[in-house]
Design a protein around this motif. Structure first.
Motif: not given
Ligand SMILES: [Zn+2]
Length: 59
Positions: A28-44, A46-51
């Motif tokens: 789960n990657t989150q940036c407080p500065a620009c509201d970037y969000l990335m949730i992915n499965c690091f095994r496959t 596969k991106v589950l959610e990205a913003y």
């Protein structure tokens, strides 16, 4: 078990935070500065959610 990592935001380059959950294999990657969000499965990879607010408005 969870691991936290300091990274640079791929969207704006500010300091962001990445969390790894080894129980679910999800990172789960989150940036407080620009509201970037990335949730992915690091095994496959596969991106589950990205913003990324900047990426879409720049087009
Ligand atoms: Zn950012």
């Amino acid at each position: 078990m969870q691991i936290k990592q300091e990274i640079h935001c791929p969207n704006c380059g500010s300091k962001a935070q990445r969390k790894y959950c080894f129980k679910t294999n999800i990172s789960n990657t989150q940036c407080p500065a620009c509201d970037y969000l990335m949730i992915n499965c690091f095994r496959t990879g596969k991106v589950l959610e990205a913003y990324a607010p900047g990426l879409y408005s720049h087009r």
